[in-house]
Scaffold this active site. Structure first.
Site, PDB file in Angstrom:
ATOM      1  N   HIS A 121       0.823  -1.220   0.000  1.00  0.00           N
ATOM      2  CA  HIS A 121       0.000   0.000   0.000  1.00  0.00           C
ATOM      3  C   HIS A 121       0.854   1.266   0.000  1.00  0.00           C
ATOM      4  CE1 HIS A 121       0.340  -0.049   4.544  1.00  0.00           C
ATOM      5  NE2 HIS A 121       0.396   1.245   4.333  1.00  0.00           N
ATOM      6  N   SER A 142       4.561   2.595   7.994  1.00  0.00           N
ATOM      7  CA  SER A 142       4.184   1.481   7.137  1.00  0.00           C
ATOM      8  C   SER A 142       5.348   1.044   6.266  1.00  0.00           C
ATOM      9  CB  SER A 142       3.011   1.869   6.236  1.00  0.00           C
ATOM     10  OG  SER A 142       1.828   1.988   6.973  1.00  0.00           O
ATOM     11  N   ASP A 197       0.155  -7.682   1.616  1.00  0.00           N
ATOM     12  CA  ASP A 197       0.560  -6.277   1.557  1.00  0.00           C
ATOM     13  C   ASP A 197       2.084  -6.155   1.562  1.00  0.00           C
ATOM     14  OD1 ASP A 197       0.388  -3.551   1.496  1.00  0.00           O
ATOM     15  OD2 ASP A 197      -0.237  -3.327   3.582  1.00  0.00           O
TER      16      ASP A 197
END
Length: 356
Positions: free
Chosen positions: A90, A203, A121
């Site tokens: 992402h 992230s 992911d």
């Protein structure tokens, strides 16, 4: 306590040089480059004015085609000395964006996205460099509830190599996470829950154990919650790396259906014939299909509202879902299905394809 503190410091010194910041930029049309209210924010991982705010009486210069604007950021970590980097899918989901990697010594490198995992992911980037510091990848199968863990990353897209510490607070969680700004959602299974402080921009950064091994990739937080974050098990990414190095791409088997895993509660609520299995059902997205035409599931004769009870003799339950069994197979494997339809058991076989 002094020994534990020294071990923590040693671990961070070992890992931090291989942690990178990832900057996301897009080309914005010149028509959008008018002075905007400074409160206007972009939908990236962290808020940045769009376009850049004026510097005194000076404004950003626009060329004929537009102006590149920073629209987001994340983290990653170097896994090979020649520039392979792991991060979240992402973080680098936008195919029309440019990506720049900033290493711990503040050098900047244009980055190319080599592959995005079609299921998990995870993404793999490449920068052109040599003799880079690297991390050591651990084994996420050995993670224990309550063990110490550290997160390192580009917190809020502003503070590189921010370190936070906590414990593994849950294992085997299921979450849904957003992919980019288009509203796409990805369902993630068997993720690691941690109380380590994870902020936007973290992230894609590493979750590290006390010995300095990466055991996960920090991937999601729950807004409004206190100290609940999630990381992907590093073993998923290790498989992706092996695929990329061996074949040049990430290879995942594909069956081609949507399903809901049945439970005892669902059986009682909907008067279902069984309390286990995968109920083949399309989701609520317009145009979605329960069974993809031409897919292995379609070739096996699977229909909407069927309940797949077993694959290759393995009973499908909350703990062992259909996707778990399929992911243990290889592209080209023939699998056997036990399907319940209208109260009758049907046996079928099909051959798994490669997920596009």
């Amino acid at each position: 306590m002094q020994e534990l503190e020294q071990q923590t410091i040693t671990t961070i010194k070992k890992v931090a040089p291989a942690v990178v910041s990832i900057v996301i930029s897009k080309l914005m049309p010149a028509v959008h480059q008018l002075p905007l209210n400074p409160a206007f924010k972009t939908p990236g991982d962290f808020p940045i004015p769009l376009p850049e705010e004026p510097l005194g009486n000076f404004h950003p210069v626009a060329n004929g085609s537009g102006h590149k604007v920073k629209v987001g950021g994340g983290s990653g970590f170097i896994v090979t000395a020649d520039g392979l980097i792991l991060t979240n899918k992402h973080v680098v989901y936008e195919t029309d964006a440019d990506y720049m990697v900033i290493t711990n010594d503040e050098k900047e490198y244009p980055a190319k996205v080599l592959s995005r995992d079609p299921i998990n992911d995870v993404a793999i980037l490449k920068i052109e460099a040599q003799n880079l510091p690297t991390v050591t990848l651990g084994d996420s199968h050995t993670i224990e509830l309550g063990q110490s863990a550290f997160a390192i990353g580009n917190a809020l897209g502003l503070f590189s190599n921010t370190v936070s510490k906590g414990i593994i607070s849950g294992l085997g969680r299921k979450i849904s996470a957003a992919l980019g700004s288009g509203g796409q959602i990805e369902n993630l299974r068997h993720v690691i829950q941690t109380d380590v402080a994870i902020n936007q921009g973290n992230s894609g950064g590493p979750l590290v154990n006390l010995t300095g091994e990466v055991i996960g990739i920090n991937t999601a937080i729950i807004f409004g919650a206190q100290n609940i974050g999630f990381a992907l098990p590093i073993n998923w990414a290790k498989t992706d790396l092996e695929d990329l190095i061996r074949t040049g791409r990430i290879i995942r088997p594909y069956i081609g259906l949507r399903y809901i895993t049945l439970t005892k509660d669902m059986q009682e609520r909907y008067a279902l014939p069984v309390d286990y299995g995968a109920l083949v059902l399309k989701d609520h997205v317009p145009g979605s299909q329960a069974v993809v035409p031409g897919s292995p599931a379609d070739k096996a004769g699977v229909k909407e509202n069927d309940i797949i009870l077993e694959i290759n003799g393995t009973k499908l339950t909350e703990k062992v879902e259909l996707a778990d069994v399929v992911e243990q197979c290889e592209v080209g494997d023939q699998i056997s299905l036990v399907i319940q339809r209208d109260g009758k058991a049907i046996n079928a076989t099909t051959t798994l394809q490669e997920r596009a």
